[in-house]
Design an enzyme around this catalytic site. Sequence first.
Site, PDB file in Angstrom:
ATOM      1  N   HIS A 185       8.749 -22.673  -7.519  1.00 15.60           N
ATOM      2  CA  HIS A 185       7.988 -23.760  -7.054  1.00 15.60           C
ATOM      3  C   HIS A 185       7.795 -23.650  -5.538  1.00 15.60           C
ATOM      4  O   HIS A 185       6.678 -23.468  -5.198  1.00 15.60           O
ATOM      5  CB  HIS A 185       8.405 -25.164  -7.417  1.00 15.60           C
ATOM      6  CG  HIS A 185       7.434 -26.402  -7.060  1.00 15.60           C
ATOM      7  ND1 HIS A 185       6.760 -27.125  -7.583  1.00 15.60           N
ATOM      8  CD2 HIS A 185       7.807 -27.058  -5.680  1.00 15.60           C
ATOM      9  CE1 HIS A 185       6.116 -27.894  -6.877  1.00 15.60           C
ATOM     10  NE2 HIS A 185       6.734 -27.779  -5.684  1.00 15.60           N
ATOM     11  N   GLU A 186       8.971 -23.584  -4.893  1.00 14.98           N
ATOM     12  CA  GLU A 186       8.935 -23.557  -3.399  1.00 14.98           C
ATOM     13  C   GLU A 186       8.071 -22.228  -3.030  1.00 14.98           C
ATOM     14  O   GLU A 186       7.500 -22.411  -1.950  1.00 14.98           O
ATOM     15  CB  GLU A 186      10.176 -23.672  -2.800  1.00 14.98           C
ATOM     16  CG  GLU A 186      10.915 -24.892  -3.089  1.00 14.98           C
ATOM     17  CD  GLU A 186      10.257 -26.323  -2.580  1.00 14.98           C
ATOM     18  OE1 GLU A 186      10.229 -27.388  -3.481  1.00 14.98           O
ATOM     19  OE2 GLU A 186       9.384 -26.216  -1.842  1.00 14.98           O
TER      20      GLU A 186
ATOM     21  N   HIS B 264       4.558 -22.680  -2.537  1.00 16.11           N
ATOM     22  CA  HIS B 264       4.394 -23.095  -1.258  1.00 16.11           C
ATOM     23  C   HIS B 264       4.216 -22.256  -0.140  1.00 16.11           C
ATOM     24  O   HIS B 264       3.360 -21.941   0.724  1.00 16.11           O
ATOM     25  CB  HIS B 264       4.983 -24.386  -0.928  1.00 16.11           C
ATOM     26  CG  HIS B 264       4.955 -25.531  -1.567  1.00 16.11           C
ATOM     27  ND1 HIS B 264       3.887 -26.065  -1.852  1.00 16.11           N
ATOM     28  CD2 HIS B 264       5.905 -26.389  -2.120  1.00 16.11           C
ATOM     29  CE1 HIS B 264       4.084 -27.115  -2.760  1.00 16.11           C
ATOM     30  NE2 HIS B 264       5.154 -27.326  -2.762  1.00 16.11           N
TER      31      HIS B 264
ATOM     32  N   HIS C 175       0.374 -28.775  -4.260  1.00 12.11           N
ATOM     33  CA  HIS C 175       1.078 -29.326  -5.235  1.00 12.11           C
ATOM     34  C   HIS C 175      -0.291 -29.500  -6.532  1.00 12.11           C
ATOM     35  O   HIS C 175      -1.316 -29.464  -6.360  1.00 12.11           O
ATOM     36  CB  HIS C 175       1.480 -30.620  -5.101  1.00 12.11           C
ATOM     37  CG  HIS C 175       2.955 -30.655  -4.679  1.00 12.11           C
ATOM     38  ND1 HIS C 175       3.521 -31.619  -3.856  1.00 12.11           N
ATOM     39  CD2 HIS C 175       3.708 -29.563  -4.952  1.00 12.11           C
ATOM     40  CE1 HIS C 175       4.659 -31.319  -3.585  1.00 12.11           C
ATOM     41  NE2 HIS C 175       4.843 -30.255  -4.162  1.00 12.11           N
TER      42      HIS C 175
END
Lengths: 80, 404
Positions: free
Chosen positions: B121-122, B125, B131
């Site tokens: 997930h990170e 980014h 998101h």
Amino acid sequence: FPVVPENEKEDMQFAKKYLENFYDFKEEKSSLFKSRDLKHMTDKIREMQSFFGLEVTGELNRKTLDMMKQPRCGIPDVRS
Amino acid sequence: YSTFPYNPRWKKEDVTYRILNYTPDMLQEDVEEAIAKAFQLWSSVTPLRFTRLYNGQADIMISFAAGFHGDFYSFDGPGGTLAHAYPPGNGIGGDAHFDEDENWTKFTTYNGYNLFLVAAHELGHSLGLGHSNVFGALMYPIYMARDTRNYRLTQDDIDGIQALYGSPRESPALPTKAYPPQEPTEMTPTEVPTEMSPREEPTEMTPSKTPIRPNDCDPDLTFDAITTLRGETLFFKGSYVWRKSPYFSEIEHDTISSFWPSLAAGFDAAYEVDKKDRVLFFKDNQYWAVSGYSIESGFPKLIQNLGFPPSVGKIDAAVHDQNTKTTYFFVGNKYWSFNENTQSMERGYPRKIAADFQGIGHTVDAALQKNGLFYFFHGSNQYEVDIKNKKLIRVMKSNSWFNC
């Protein structure tokens, strides 16, 4: 889950912090604008409820608090 | 999906990363493997290639830290915020920070957060994704434990990252979304060890078939466990939860992992000690205690800790009597009585269920106390019993609570 009553005040603080962190909520520092503050917070709660597909009420209800208490990423969901 | 304002992205296909430090919760090799696999997810659906550096400045610097750690976003202790990362750019741009106050793990069943899932997930980014509000997407802001052996990006994640970088150059040797790839493809990070065998032995790649949730009003519906929780009633079957609340009219449908991500599905029993705001869940010979969403530390414990003999490998059902402060545990055709005040089994047990619970001549799948009466579930029926007056009141379908 339902909130144990004495937690309500804490939860309001928690929610403010959450909305500041993730929904770009900025609390008015001076007490003059309390009512505007409250409306602003209600709008931000609506924004968060809409993002997570919750019923958009603007109220800090249980489901909304439950969602705020879930472990998550630290990046905002919306950005100014 | 979403991206950051002005769509920052890496203006090159070869992106470097460096692991600056490690969490003491995991073996270094497990940290490296989790991060390499997280990069692999993104390289398998884009033209990006990731190279690990061991010193100097890399595009994506990965580190573990607690509390204030030199940027404007201090971490908050256990729970809450797990990690954060910055969009592509110079300096701190692209960097990913993990909260050392969390318990990091390579598993998804025990207490703790799966590092591969959070890193994937990170790094989304770090590559420029924001998101997503698609429940189940990797870029959804809330942590959800799930099986990582065959982890797949959702179409929303793929659409988002390909909007920034396009799709892979050549068609990958594997289905674009399979994870872990069965053998290194062109896109794997060049520093990943040659031996690509995943930590868990690769199982047959059959897609996991999760049983579908039975219909609320299915006359044959049975339950594994039932408990109250702060005035609500939760009904468990497999990984599913039916939630009945006095605060909203309809029955809410959830999964165990949406409330307690690190608890495995398939409870045998559950009960609430309302005065302690505590619910205990039982599975095989272990049990956990939760308060709301948080699992108390020091669990799971063995059920022998409550006073069961070693011959008892699991329990069928449990229910706490709020009036007498005792908890009844049902195993086969017998039951035990546990004193919550002294935290010990009462003498003279086990006893036969049929001797003390009028009309209950069989095993008990689940048990519930509501408004002073007891409800014993056996298969698709439930038995309403007034144990004070030792009277069986009526027999109903197990799902009569769902306004069928």
